[in-house]
Every structure is written in structure tokens, then in C-alpha cells.
Design an enzyme around this catalytic site. Structure first.
Site, short mmCIF file in Angstrom:
data_model
loop_
_atom_site.label_atom_id
_atom_site.label_comp_id
_atom_site.label_asym_id
_atom_site.label_seq_id
_atom_site.Cartn_x
_atom_site.Cartn_y
_atom_site.Cartn_z
N PRO A 14 136.50 -2.52 41.11
CA PRO A 14 136.40 -3.69 40.24
C PRO A 14 137.17 -3.57 38.92
O PRO A 14 137.20 -2.50 38.31
CB PRO A 14 134.89 -3.81 39.96
N ASN A 15 137.78 -4.67 38.57
CA ASN A 15 138.52 -4.84 37.31
C ASN A 15 139.89 -4.14 37.30
O ASN A 15 140.65 -4.31 36.35
CB ASN A 15 137.69 -4.40 36.08
N ARG B 74 144.13 -4.87 30.65
CA ARG B 74 142.76 -4.44 30.36
C ARG B 74 142.76 -3.15 29.54
O ARG B 74 143.32 -2.15 29.99
CB ARG B 74 142.09 -4.19 31.71
N TYR C 295 143.63 2.50 29.86
CA TYR C 295 144.12 2.41 31.24
C TYR C 295 145.64 2.27 31.35
O TYR C 295 146.17 2.28 32.47
CB TYR C 295 143.41 1.27 31.97
N ASN D 199 139.57 4.69 43.83
CA ASN D 199 139.08 4.59 42.45
C ASN D 199 137.95 3.57 42.50
O ASN D 199 138.21 2.37 42.49
CB ASN D 199 140.18 4.14 41.49
N ALA E 174 133.85 1.04 38.10
CA ALA E 174 132.47 1.06 37.60
C ALA E 174 131.45 1.45 38.67
O ALA E 174 130.40 2.02 38.36
CB ALA E 174 132.12 -0.29 37.00
N HIS F 140 129.67 4.98 39.08
CA HIS F 140 128.48 5.40 38.34
C HIS F 140 127.20 4.74 38.83
O HIS F 140 126.13 4.98 38.29
CB HIS F 140 128.69 5.08 36.85
N GLU G 246 138.84 11.02 45.09
CA GLU G 246 138.35 10.10 44.06
C GLU G 246 139.31 10.17 42.87
O GLU G 246 139.59 11.27 42.38
CB GLU G 246 136.94 10.56 43.65
N HIS H 123 140.35 8.68 38.98
CA HIS H 123 140.07 7.89 37.78
C HIS H 123 141.26 7.99 36.85
O HIS H 123 141.78 9.09 36.62
CB HIS H 123 138.81 8.40 37.07
N SER I 119 141.27 7.26 33.59
CA SER I 119 140.80 7.92 32.37
C SER I 119 140.00 9.17 32.74
O SER I 119 139.57 9.33 33.88
CB SER I 119 139.91 6.96 31.56
N ARG J 254 134.33 10.33 28.07
CA ARG J 254 133.95 8.99 27.64
C ARG J 254 132.42 8.87 27.51
O ARG J 254 131.74 9.87 27.36
CB ARG J 254 134.55 7.97 28.61
C1 DQA Z 1 137.71 4.22 35.89
C2 DQA Z 1 136.61 4.78 34.99
C3 DQA Z 1 135.32 3.99 35.16
O1 DQA Z 1 134.31 4.51 34.32
C4 DQA Z 1 135.55 2.55 34.78
O2 DQA Z 1 134.38 1.78 35.01
C5 DQA Z 1 136.72 1.93 35.46
C6 DQA Z 1 137.92 2.73 35.70
C7 DQA Z 1 139.08 4.91 35.64
O3 DQA Z 1 139.97 4.72 36.47
O4 DQA Z 1 139.25 5.59 34.64
O5 DQA Z 1 136.73 0.74 35.74
O6 DQA Z 1 137.36 4.47 37.26
#
Ligand code: DQA
Length: 142
Positions: free
Chosen positions: A9-10, A17, A22, A71, A74, A77, A95, A97, A99, A104
Site C-alpha cells: 500500500p501507498n 510521497r 522514500y 515490500n 504498512a 507491521h 522482504e 523496505h 527505508s 524509524r
Molecule cells: C516501507 C516501510 C513501512 O514502514 C511503511 O509503512 C511503508 C514503506 C519501506 O519501504 O520503507 O509504506 O515498507
């Protein structure tokens, strides 16, 4: 060999964003880089982006692939369902990410996915996906 890349998502908003976290490149540009590297390494690739947890579970279950790169964003978590899908399918998975989730907020430090993933790449920006592609090709041994 075939790789499935799932963006959670996102991540459709990459490039607009929270750029400080990112980065500046769009999902389209990132996907182009993933496709180019896969072509260079003679790997086939399917790429899915979804904001929906159920759609991500379906993609993990339904696609034909040797290695999953995900990836979960959110859902990392929160999602027992995505974790269970990865465990149920039983294929190697990486997996990713963008960031470093451990630098964080505390709620991002826990990943439901990492215990069922083959490995995790966190904090190397979008380059992490390209490292994951190289690792996926090695893992598949082809
Ligand atoms: C993320 C890190 C997650 O905590 C966050 O909710 C994201 C992106 C990352 O790629 O750093 O949407 O997965």
C-alpha cells in the site's frame, strides 16, 4: 526462472510521497529498472502493486513464480494474513523496505514477515529491489 515483485500500500505514490524517506523516483521508473535488470539476468518478472491486503494474499497464492520479492509496506507491521500466505506457499521470499524500518518509529520495528522470509533488505533505498533481484536469481540457482 520467474520472479514475482509485490509492492504494498501507498507505494503507487513513490516519487511524490514523503520524498525525504522514500526518494524521488516514481513506481513506474522503479519498475522499469527492475524489468531491465531481470531482462539482463534472463529472469522473467511479474510486478503487482496493491493497496489491499486481500489482493496481496491472492497474488502470493495465485501467481506462478520461483522467488517472491515483497515490500509489504504498512502491512509489514500488521498482517498475519500476508505472513501466513508466504508461509503457506513455502517459496523463497525476500522482504524489501526502502527505508531502514529499525531507525524509524517503534511501531515499524516489528515485522510480521521477516520470520517467514528468506531474507530482508531494509534502508538501501529503491536500490534494495535491484539487490533483491540479484539475490533471487542466485537463490533460484538458475
Ligand atoms: C516501507 C516501510 C513501512 O514502514 C511503511 O509503512 C511503508 C514503506 C519501506 O519501504 O520503507 O509504506 O515498507
Amino acid at each position: 526462472m520467474r520472479i514475482l515483485v509485490i509492492h504494498g500500500p501507498n507505494l503507487n505514490l513513490l516519487g511524490t510521497r514523503e520524498k525525504g524517506i522514500y526518494g524521488e523516483i516514481s513506481l513506474e521508473t522503479l519498475n522499469g529498472r527492475i524489468r531491465a535488470l531481470c531482462a539482463e539476468l534472463s529472469a522473467e518478472v511479474d510486478i503487482v502493486q496493491s493497496n489491499g491486503e486481500g489482493r496481496i494474499v491472492d497474488a502470493i497464492q495465485e501467481n506462478a513464480y520461483d522467488v517472491l520479492i515483497i515490500n509489504p509496506a504498512a502491512y509489514t507491521h500488521t498482517s498475519v494474513a500476508i505472513r501466513d500466505a508466504i508461509a503457506a506457499v513455502g517459496k523463497p521470499s525476500i522482504e524489501v523496505h526502502i527505508s531502514n524500518i529499525y531507525k524509524r518509529e517503534k511501531f515499524r520495528h516489528r515485522s510480521f514477515i521477516s520470520a517467514v522470509a528468506t531474507g530482508q533488505i531494509s534502508g538501501l533505498g529503491t536500490e534494495g529491489y535491484l539487490l533483491a533481484v540479484r539475490a533471487a536469481v542466485k537463490i533460484a540457482g538458475k
